[in-house]
Scaffold this motif. Structure first.
Motif, PDB file in Angstrom:
ATOM      1  N   UNK A   6      -6.177  -4.695  -2.640  1.00  0.00           N
ATOM      2  CA  UNK A   6      -5.374  -3.488  -2.763  1.00  0.00           C
ATOM      3  C   UNK A   6      -6.200  -2.302  -3.197  1.00  0.00           C
ATOM      4  N   UNK A   7      -5.690  -1.101  -2.915  1.00  0.00           N
ATOM      5  CA  UNK A   7      -6.355   0.106  -3.401  1.00  0.00           C
ATOM      6  C   UNK A   7      -6.083   0.258  -4.890  1.00  0.00           C
ATOM      7  N   UNK A   8      -7.006   0.943  -5.563  1.00  0.00           N
ATOM      8  CA  UNK A   8      -6.968   1.062  -7.026  1.00  0.00           C
ATOM      9  C   UNK A   8      -6.775   2.508  -7.473  1.00  0.00           C
ATOM     10  N   UNK A   9      -6.105   2.670  -8.601  1.00  0.00           N
ATOM     11  CA  UNK A   9      -6.172   3.899  -9.378  1.00  0.00           C
ATOM     12  C   UNK A   9      -6.345   3.471 -10.831  1.00  0.00           C
ATOM     13  N   UNK A  10      -7.324   4.055 -11.495  1.00  0.00           N
ATOM     14  CA  UNK A  10      -7.584   3.729 -12.893  1.00  0.00           C
ATOM     15  C   UNK A  10      -7.724   2.212 -13.127  1.00  0.00           C
ATOM     16  N   UNK A  11      -8.437   1.555 -12.255  1.00  0.00           N
ATOM     17  CA  UNK A  11      -8.768   0.148 -12.482  1.00  0.00           C
ATOM     18  C   UNK A  11      -7.656  -0.846 -12.218  1.00  0.00           C
ATOM     19  N   UNK A  12      -6.517  -0.372 -11.672  1.00  0.00           N
ATOM     20  CA  UNK A  12      -5.475  -1.331 -11.326  1.00  0.00           C
ATOM     21  C   UNK A  12      -4.818  -0.920 -10.002  1.00  0.00           C
ATOM     22  N   UNK A  13      -3.945  -1.768  -9.493  1.00  0.00           N
ATOM     23  CA  UNK A  13      -3.358  -1.490  -8.178  1.00  0.00           C
ATOM     24  C   UNK A  13      -2.446  -0.270  -8.222  1.00  0.00           C
ATOM     25  N   UNK A  14      -2.530   0.552  -7.153  1.00  0.00           N
ATOM     26  CA  UNK A  14      -1.676   1.736  -7.105  1.00  0.00           C
ATOM     27  C   UNK A  14      -0.592   1.616  -6.034  1.00  0.00           C
ATOM     28  N   UNK A  15      -0.508   0.443  -5.381  1.00  0.00           N
ATOM     29  CA  UNK A  15       0.558   0.180  -4.408  1.00  0.00           C
ATOM     30  C   UNK A  15       0.505   1.113  -3.206  1.00  0.00           C
ATOM     31  N   UNK A  16      -0.694   1.631  -2.904  1.00  0.00           N
ATOM     32  CA  UNK A  16      -0.816   2.519  -1.747  1.00  0.00           C
ATOM     33  C   UNK A  16      -1.226   1.735  -0.502  1.00  0.00           C
ATOM     34  N   UNK A  17      -2.383   1.087  -0.573  1.00  0.00           N
ATOM     35  CA  UNK A  17      -2.904   0.390   0.605  1.00  0.00           C
ATOM     36  C   UNK A  17      -3.325  -1.037   0.291  1.00  0.00           C
ATOM     37  N   UNK A  18      -3.293  -1.864   1.331  1.00  0.00           N
ATOM     38  CA  UNK A  18      -4.011  -3.137   1.336  1.00  0.00           C
ATOM     39  C   UNK A  18      -5.053  -3.021   2.450  1.00  0.00           C
ATOM     40  N   UNK A  38     -12.848 -11.214  10.709  1.00  0.00           N
ATOM     41  CA  UNK A  38     -14.196 -11.773  10.844  1.00  0.00           C
ATOM     42  C   UNK A  38     -14.571 -11.962  12.316  1.00  0.00           C
ATOM     43  N   UNK A  39     -13.569 -12.163  13.159  1.00  0.00           N
ATOM     44  CA  UNK A  39     -13.818 -12.522  14.556  1.00  0.00           C
ATOM     45  C   UNK A  39     -14.269 -11.336  15.406  1.00  0.00           C
ATOM     46  N   UNK A  40     -13.539 -10.228  15.307  1.00  0.00           N
ATOM     47  CA  UNK A  40     -13.883  -9.084  16.145  1.00  0.00           C
ATOM     48  C   UNK A  40     -14.339  -7.885  15.314  1.00  0.00           C
ATOM     49  N   UNK A  41     -14.637  -8.159  14.039  1.00  0.00           N
ATOM     50  CA  UNK A  41     -15.280  -7.187  13.156  1.00  0.00           C
ATOM     51  C   UNK A  41     -14.511  -5.881  13.013  1.00  0.00           C
ATOM     52  N   UNK A  42     -13.239  -6.020  12.634  1.00  0.00           N
ATOM     53  CA  UNK A  42     -12.422  -4.835  12.399  1.00  0.00           C
ATOM     54  C   UNK A  42     -11.888  -4.842  10.966  1.00  0.00           C
ATOM     55  N   UNK A  43     -11.680  -3.650  10.447  1.00  0.00           N
ATOM     56  CA  UNK A  43     -11.017  -3.515   9.153  1.00  0.00           C
ATOM     57  C   UNK A  43      -9.634  -2.917   9.432  1.00  0.00           C
ATOM     58  N   UNK A  44      -8.616  -3.463   8.766  1.00  0.00           N
ATOM     59  CA  UNK A  44      -7.261  -2.934   8.930  1.00  0.00           C
ATOM     60  C   UNK A  44      -6.746  -2.451   7.591  1.00  0.00           C
ATOM     61  N   UNK A  45      -5.918  -1.417   7.657  1.00  0.00           N
ATOM     62  CA  UNK A  45      -5.269  -0.901   6.448  1.00  0.00           C
ATOM     63  C   UNK A  45      -3.760  -1.084   6.597  1.00  0.00           C
ATOM     64  N   UNK A  46      -3.144  -1.582   5.544  1.00  0.00           N
ATOM     65  CA  UNK A  46      -1.684  -1.748   5.515  1.00  0.00           C
ATOM     66  C   UNK A  46      -1.133  -0.727   4.535  1.00  0.00           C
ATOM     67  N   UNK A  47      -0.173   0.087   4.985  1.00  0.00           N
ATOM     68  CA  UNK A  47       0.454   0.990   4.007  1.00  0.00           C
ATOM     69  C   UNK A  47       1.540   0.197   3.298  1.00  0.00           C
ATOM     70  N   UNK A  48       1.498   0.236   1.974  1.00  0.00           N
ATOM     71  CA  UNK A  48       2.328  -0.691   1.214  1.00  0.00           C
ATOM     72  C   UNK A  48       3.775  -0.235   1.074  1.00  0.00           C
ATOM     73  N   UNK A  49       4.071   1.039   1.387  1.00  0.00           N
ATOM     74  CA  UNK A  49       5.480   1.435   1.285  1.00  0.00           C
ATOM     75  C   UNK A  49       6.298   0.742   2.371  1.00  0.00           C
ATOM     76  N   UNK A  50       5.682   0.502   3.518  1.00  0.00           N
ATOM     77  CA  UNK A  50       6.381  -0.188   4.603  1.00  0.00           C
ATOM     78  C   UNK A  50       5.847  -1.586   4.859  1.00  0.00           C
TER      79      UNK A  50
END
Ligand code: K7E
Ligand code: CUA
Ligand code: CA
Length: 647
Positions: A145-157, A162-174
């Protein structure tokens, strides 16, 4: 008991001696090809100084039941966000119940929500010139998860493929993916970790970058050159911007990278390296007694890029800087620090107080503790040798892989070969390393079923580690659940770590095959149950609903409200390119509609106030009903209309 019986999962019936043999057999069978048995011969079990393990599989360590049950109508107190492995998804569980709450499609296709089917999801996933998906497979290992002040801020995961070398972002509100980026010039993109603070501007105390480790070395660029010359291949450490999701820079390193961890001060990223040998076959990857934990000085890398010391590889425009040992001989200016650790380490985790990185031995029965402060000293030129950053190396058991922390000074490491979780005290390990013979770092052991990979504690990757739960992600379930054919479901076991002794609370299943996860306090996670129509630029109002034609392109705008699509019939001609845009006008929580067209391989949902679209060729003549696939109303079955394709 013969070997067949052992393989058939009768281990639990065996006395401890037999259980060990059972596990040993499995481990040998599983790993013999890699010559692992040899590498472990050095471990002297009797000298580990551990209190006797819980001998029966469950028993003294097991909870009596009930106390952590989540009663009907009650909510869990934690979320688990877990990778789905080669299913390519991310899953959400509730804890302590272990109930599955959601599967978020990421790199896979999913006809329940229409991921990989709607135009919006295809745009995120990436398409070939003909409009089909570039990749339809993935392999997620790590979710952080994304951090604010050393703890989770519930914004992103963030999660890796590993297979096709992509990074994905999940917005945590939805809890949906909103961006995917493919990393250039890497293979085996394995470890991933967001930073916790800006390495340059201290005032920015939240996640701005995500670091990615690259496990498989390849020719650079990989255009057919150097195919038979592994000495020329190399790996790149990658930095991705957490907001734009663009690749900011890459770093050429010696050896490979596996897992990633980041410091709380934002200045360091660490990666364990198991193939410092640069071997192309397993035997070569295991030839050295020591590999390394790599530390990247992020601010220095970015200063080097600013100073123009970068190059590019192949077609990629991403600036690359040289982080090899050869190019970084003076610690005072070095971009990297390679701390030697025993044989083929796996996993690197930082303690919640930010003081220590722990690298697990995998082929060595040890965990290596590296002090953050001493790595900083190395970069200041005040450490004679990078190895001097190691402050402890306790012997903890066979096949250590990953470590979680309780925030009270204790570490919990998964032991793949021993099928145990071992609890050990970091300060005691440091005292022992300094020569205190009376120090006994190992405090407790508990059997898990079987062969754990990742294990993680509640809030354990934040400064708010609360020492309540440890979840063990086991790689083999064997006899733990009803058999369902050759592919077994995986076991995850929840362990109470609040007391001196660990207690096994329960098993829950996980569809193959999760790796890492995080446990997040429920009060931190803020989701919205009804979307904002303004977030969907193509939303269809009741007034704009209707069918328009432009040449052979037909656009069908549908504004639905339970239990009607608001259109009874859609007529097109064979060969038309049809775009359906569907908005759900219901403003009621949990009132989702589906949209499937018979024989046209189309299926997706629209949640309240959401809009999605699909585009396809009307290539079959006749009458095809489209209907609501998601139960929404007493007249849900009647929520259907005609799609007519004329000759
Ligand atoms: Cu995090 Cu499984 Cu990819 Cu260890 S890895 S288990
Ligand atoms: Cu709308 Cu079912
Ligand atoms: Ca090695």
């Amino acid at each position: 008991m013969n070997e067949t019986d052992l393989q058939n999962g009768k281990g639990d019936l065996l006395p401890d001696e037999g259980r060990r043999k059972f596990l040993g057999t499995t481990a040998t069978v599983t790993l013999a090809g890699a010559g692992l048995a040899m590498g472990l011969a050095a471990c002297k079990k009797s000298e580990q100084g551990a209190p006797a393990a819980g001998t029966a599989a469950e028993g003294s360590h097991a909870a009596t039941g009930g106390e952590f049950d989540v009663a009907p109508g009650k909510l869990d107190s934690y979320y688990i966000f877990s990778s789905g492995g080669h299913n390519g998804d991310v899953r959400i569980y509730g804890l302590p119940s272990g109930r599955l709450l959601k599967q978020i499609p990421v790199f896979n296709q999913d006809c329940m929500v229409g991921w990989g089917i709607t135009n919006e999801s295809k745009k995120i996933l990436g398409t070939k010139p003909d409009g089909t998906l570039k990749y339809t497979t993935g392999d997620t290992h790590h979710v952080h998860g994304s951090y604010t002040d050393g703890t989770y801020d519930s914004k992103y995961l963030f999660t890796n493929d590993k297979l096709n070398c992509r990074i994905a972002r999940i917005r945590m509100d939805r809890m949906e993916v909103d961006a995917i980026t493919e990393l250039p010039n890497v293979q085996g993109f394995h470890g991933i970790f967001p930073d916790k603070r800006d390495p340059v501007d201290e005032k920015i105390n939240h996640t701005t970058r995500v670091f990615c480790g690259d496990e498989f070395h390849i020719p650079q660029p990989n255009d057919g050159r150097d195919l038979d010359d592994p000495k020329k291949w190399f790996c790149l450490f990658t930095c991705v911007d957490a907001e734009s999701m663009e690749v900011r820079w890459q770093l050429k390193v010696d050896g490979n990278m596996d897992l990633i961890a980041t410091s709380y001060d934002g200045k360091l990223a660490a990666a364990n390296q198991y193939n410092t040998e640069g071997g192309a076959v397993a035997a070569d990857m295991m030839s050295a007694e020591r590999d390394a934990c790599l530390f990247v000085n992020v601010a220095r890398v970015e200063a080097a890029i600013k100073a123009g010391k970068s190059f590019t590889i192949g077609d990629s425009k991403v600036p690359v800087v040289d982080g090899t040992k050869e190019a970084n001989k003076d610690p005072k200016t070095a971009l990297t620090c390679y701390v030697p650790v025993p044989k083929n380490p796996h996993g690197v985790n930082i303690s919640p107080d930010g003081k220590y990185f722990v690298c697990s031995g995998k082929l060595s029965p040890t965990a290596t503790v590296i002090a953050t402060e001493l790595v900083h000293k190395f970069f200041e030129g005040e450490l004679k040798d990078a190895r001097d950053a190691v402050v402890a190396e306790p012997e903890i058991g066979l096949g250590p892989l990953h470590t979680g922390f309780d925030g009270k000074g204790n570490a919990y490491t998964t032991l793949f070969l021993d099928s145990q979780i071992v609890k050990w005290n970091v300060d005691k390990a440091i005292a022992q390393f300094k020569g205190d013979k009376s120090a006994q770092p190992v405090l407790d052991r508990i059997d898990v079923h079987y062969q754990p990979g990742h294990g993680y504690t509640s809030m354990g990757e934040t400064k708010e580690a609360d020492g309540k739960f440890f979840n063990s992600g086991n790689k083999f379930s064997k006899d733990r659940f009803l058999p369902v054919g050759p592919l077994h479901v995986e076991t995850e076991q929840l362990i109470d770590i609040s007391g001196e002794k660990m207690r096994l609370l329960h098993d829950h299943t996980a569809y193959p095959e999760p790796h890492d996860a995080i446990i997040v306090r429920a009060d931190i996670v803020k989701t919205r149950q009804v979307s904002d129509m303004k977030d969907f630029p193509n939303a269809v109002g009741f007034k704009d609903a209707g069918i328009t034609r432009d040449g052979n392109k037909v656009t069908v705008k549908i504004a639905s409200q339970a239990p009607n699509y608001g259109v009874d019939v859609v007529k097109v001609k064979k060969g038309d390119e049809v775009t359906i845009i569907l908005t759900n006008h219901d403003n009621v929580e949990d009132l989702t509609h589906g949209f499937g067209i018979e024989k046209y391989n189309i299926n997706f949902i629209v949640n309240p106030q959401e809009t999605h679209s699909v585009t396809f060729k009307a290539d079959k003549v006749g009458l095809f009903w489209f209907y609501c696939t998601h139960f929404c109303h007493a007249l849900h079955l009647e929520m259907r209309s005609r799609f007519i394709v004329e000759k």
